[in-house]
Write a protein that holds these residues in place. Structure first.
Motif, PDB file in Angstrom:
ATOM      1  N   ARG A 172      22.375  -8.271  25.261  1.00  0.00           N
ATOM      2  CA  ARG A 172      23.106  -7.244  25.998  1.00  0.00           C
ATOM      3  C   ARG A 172      24.583  -7.629  26.124  1.00  0.00           C
ATOM      4  O   ARG A 172      25.463  -6.839  25.811  1.00  0.00           O
ATOM      5  CB  ARG A 172      22.472  -7.053  27.381  1.00  0.00           C
ATOM      6  CG  ARG A 172      23.317  -6.358  28.417  1.00  0.00           C
ATOM      7  CD  ARG A 172      23.721  -4.963  28.024  1.00  0.00           C
ATOM      8  NE  ARG A 172      24.625  -4.364  29.013  1.00  0.00           N
ATOM      9  CZ  ARG A 172      25.937  -4.519  29.062  1.00  0.00           C
ATOM     10  NH1 ARG A 172      26.551  -5.249  28.112  1.00  0.00           N
ATOM     11  NH2 ARG A 172      26.678  -3.957  29.986  1.00  0.00           N
ATOM     12  N   HIS A 216      28.675   2.429  28.665  1.00  0.00           N
ATOM     13  CA  HIS A 216      29.851   2.036  27.881  1.00  0.00           C
ATOM     14  C   HIS A 216      29.686   2.646  26.506  1.00  0.00           C
ATOM     15  O   HIS A 216      28.675   2.398  25.834  1.00  0.00           O
ATOM     16  CB  HIS A 216      29.952   0.524  27.815  1.00  0.00           C
ATOM     17  CG  HIS A 216      30.141  -0.104  29.168  1.00  0.00           C
ATOM     18  ND1 HIS A 216      31.150   0.270  30.009  1.00  0.00           N
ATOM     19  CD2 HIS A 216      29.430  -1.012  29.836  1.00  0.00           C
ATOM     20  CE1 HIS A 216      31.058  -0.408  31.139  1.00  0.00           C
ATOM     21  NE2 HIS A 216      30.025  -1.186  31.078  1.00  0.00           N
ATOM     22  N   GLU A 256      34.017   1.301  36.092  1.00  0.00           N
ATOM     23  CA  GLU A 256      34.283  -0.038  36.646  1.00  0.00           C
ATOM     24  C   GLU A 256      35.490  -0.732  36.041  1.00  0.00           C
ATOM     25  O   GLU A 256      35.970  -1.725  36.580  1.00  0.00           O
ATOM     26  CB  GLU A 256      33.043  -0.918  36.449  1.00  0.00           C
ATOM     27  CG  GLU A 256      32.612  -0.999  34.997  1.00  0.00           C
ATOM     28  CD  GLU A 256      31.421  -1.878  34.733  1.00  0.00           C
ATOM     29  OE1 GLU A 256      30.731  -2.294  35.687  1.00  0.00           O
ATOM     30  OE2 GLU A 256      31.187  -2.217  33.560  1.00  0.00           O
ATOM     31  N   HIS A 257      36.018  -0.251  34.900  1.00  0.00           N
ATOM     32  CA  HIS A 257      37.134  -0.949  34.242  1.00  0.00           C
ATOM     33  C   HIS A 257      38.490  -0.501  34.760  1.00  0.00           C
ATOM     34  O   HIS A 257      39.508  -1.115  34.438  1.00  0.00           O
ATOM     35  CB  HIS A 257      37.111  -0.700  32.735  1.00  0.00           C
ATOM     36  CG  HIS A 257      35.912  -1.257  32.053  1.00  0.00           C
ATOM     37  ND1 HIS A 257      35.560  -0.895  30.768  1.00  0.00           N
ATOM     38  CD2 HIS A 257      34.949  -2.107  32.469  1.00  0.00           C
ATOM     39  CE1 HIS A 257      34.458  -1.528  30.425  1.00  0.00           C
ATOM     40  NE2 HIS A 257      34.055  -2.263  31.431  1.00  0.00           N
ATOM     41  N   HIS A 271      24.995  -0.112  32.231  1.00  0.00           N
ATOM     42  CA  HIS A 271      24.293  -0.454  33.477  1.00  0.00           C
ATOM     43  C   HIS A 271      23.459   0.763  33.901  1.00  0.00           C
ATOM     44  O   HIS A 271      23.963   1.663  34.589  1.00  0.00           O
ATOM     45  CB  HIS A 271      25.316  -0.830  34.546  1.00  0.00           C
ATOM     46  CG  HIS A 271      26.415  -1.745  34.037  1.00  0.00           C
ATOM     47  ND1 HIS A 271      26.259  -3.112  33.868  1.00  0.00           N
ATOM     48  CD2 HIS A 271      27.676  -1.489  33.625  1.00  0.00           C
ATOM     49  CE1 HIS A 271      27.372  -3.650  33.405  1.00  0.00           C
ATOM     50  NE2 HIS A 271      28.250  -2.705  33.235  1.00  0.00           N
TER      51      HIS A 271
HETATM   52 ZN    ZN Z   1      30.106  -2.999  32.188  1.00  0.00          ZN
END
Ligand code: ZN
Ligand code: FAD
Ligand code: MLT
Length: 455
Positions: free
Chosen positions: A324, A381, A412-413, A374
């Motif tokens: 992963r 992603h 989240e980025h 996730h």
């Molecule tokens: Zn991530």
């Protein structure tokens, strides 16, 4: 306005050297700072300055405001949205020398660390006292505390412990005029006005430079159970995740990826794949009791018929996680991707993933799409290989699909320079105006990370 072609005055550069020492004012070989981790965003910082203390950061920002020089804060430069894109005349201020690590306070389960401390170092400090720092992801060995606060980084444990924002109990930062905010007592209850830490968390270096933080640590359970399931589809992954979350309250991580990504990791890094399946679900639990038979019974009861591999030691756990976590690096071995980090409702994931694959291949069947992420957070992603760095037609396509699913263009980025054009797909004009009003109140000269977040 700051002229991109601005040449920095000798007086300004000398003053910087007096603050941090000449060896820490870099003007050559800056590619490692100027180019982002993916190689898609290439900046040209005039200088990189590396302060060793909060007071040095304060003096630097005061000098920059006096000389009207734009500042791009930088930590580990592992960001994936072009968030530290410095143009001509901008300087990068690196937190890499802000590396103080305080003692672990076991009574309050907290630790104070400098912004340049690596995530992995916080995890090690916590572990040495039988505790755990809950933020974890593949770049743990190079991402910094300051960077993860600035982007409100998520990672693999958000579903159980929340994002970085939920780990901050105190913050120290320097504002654009050099003023220092120091609120590091770590009081769990402190309702005395606006929450500055929360405002700075996710601000992507546009409001000030985080120089230190006080972080909460969580109990570290003795037993970790890591299970890889082979599923028929994203639909089955979502169903299993739903069932597991109903049954177990000690699920730390639920990561989804597909056979194409697993094959890419296997060939790029010689990692073995335990079994072939169209879709994979990597689950990790942490508890104080052995869960393996409960998990087995759950899978039997729910008539799960796919393959299942349970890690029975640390090295088999690492092998499963590499499948992963190495997706990011494996994709970068075959090209410079257009990366998307998006959230939709968990139940919409299967339809969303099909819609993205279809719309991208309709645009150009030559482009390849790798999807992983996730699962329990609804955070996927999407990496597209094929378009040139500046061909943002694919960004338009993917982010429009996100908007149709009422999702977020950045899970989240952060927004960085990469997604700022599409901010209004996820935030109303009223919200954007409010954010800009806060920015201009705190950074009236517009010096902090000017290429990030807002067009
Ligand atoms: Zn991530
Ligand atoms: P940088 O990249 O240096 O900077 C990121 C942003 O923060 C920029 O806007 C910068 O201006 C600002 N900034 C940096 N330091 C400061 C500071 N001290 N004060 C104010 N602003 C600052 N991210 C996730 O959320 N979840 C993941 O699962 C995840 N996995 C990853 C896996 C890999 C292999 C890689 C390469 C990256 C991954 N990331 C992930 C992305 C990245 O690691 C995070 O965005 C991380 O928070 C960036 O930290 P950094 O120290 O490298 O910050
Ligand atoms: C991950 O979860 O692996 C990261 O967010 C990195 C990526 O999106 O490539």
């Amino acid at each position: 306005m700051i002229g991109h072609e601005k040449v920095l005055s000798a007086d300004f550069v000398n003053s910087l050297q007096q603050v941090v020492g000449t060896p820490h004012v870099l003007s050559t070989d800056l590619a490692g700072y100027g180019t982002d981790w993916t190689g898609r965003f290439i900046g040209s910082p005039a200088l990189v300055v590396r302060p060793a203390s909060t007071s040095e950061v304060s003096k630097i920002l005061l000098l920059c405001s006096q000389h009207n020089v734009a500042v791009v804060p930088q930590g580990g430069n592992t960001g994936l949205v072009g968030g530290t894109l410095a143009h001509e005349g901008h300087i990068i201020v690196s937190s890499r020398r802000l590396t103080s690590i305080g003692a672990v306070d076991t009574a309050s389960q907290q630790i104070s660390v400098g912004a340049g401390v690596l995530i992995e170092q916080v995890q090690e400090a916590a572990k040495s006292h039988g505790l755990r720092y809950a933020v974890d992801f593949g770049a743990r060995g190079s991402a910094t505390v300051g960077g993860t606060i600035a982007t409100n980084a998520g990672g693999i444990n958000v579903l159980r412990f929340g994002s970085t924002r939920h780990q901050i109990v105190g913050i120290e930062a320097v504002l654009p005029n050099g003023d220092v905010i120091e609120h590091m007592a770590g009081l769990l209850k402190d309702n005395t006005g606006y929450d500055i830490a929360s405002l700075l968390c996710g601000s992507e270096g546009t409001l000030g430079i985080v120089t230190a933080a006080r972080l909460r640590l969580v109990a570290s359970h003795n037993l970790r159970t890591t299970v890889l399931l082979g599923c028929d589809s994203a639909q089955e992954v979502v169903e299993v995740v739903g069932g597991i979350r109903q049954q177990f309250d000690c699920l730390d991580a639920a990561e989804m990826f597909f056979l194409d990504g697993a094959n890419l990791v296997a060939s790029a890094f010689d990692v073995s794949i335990p079994f072939v399946a169209p879709a994979y679900l990597l689950l990790e639990f942490s508890s104080d009791i052995d869960l393996s038979s409960d998990i087995e019974q759950f899978l039997t009861r729910s008539q799960f018929r796919g393959h299942c591999a349970v890690a029975d030691n640390e090295s088999s756990r690492t092998r499963l996680w590499r499948l992963r976590e190495e997706h990011t690096a494996a994709i970068s071995t075959i090209g410079v991707p257009h990366k998307f980090d998006v959230t939709v409702a968990v139940s919409d994931l299967p339809l969303f993933i099909n819609a993205v694959r279809r719309r991208v291949s309709d645009a150009n069947a030559e482009w390849s799409v790798y999807i992983f992420g996730h699962a329990a957070d609804g955070n996927m992603h999407i990496n597209v290989l094929g378009p040139t760095a500046n061909d943002v037609s694919v960004d338009e396509i993917v982010l429009q699909v996100v908007a149709e699913f009422k999702g977020s263009i950045s899970a989240e980025h952060g927004v960085g320079s990469a997604k700022k054009k599409w901010l209004s797909l996820s935030r109303s004009q009223t919200e954007i105006d409010m954010m800009k009003a806060i920015k201009s109140a705190i950074d009236p000269q517009g010096l902090m990370n000017p290429n990030t977040l807002f067009v």
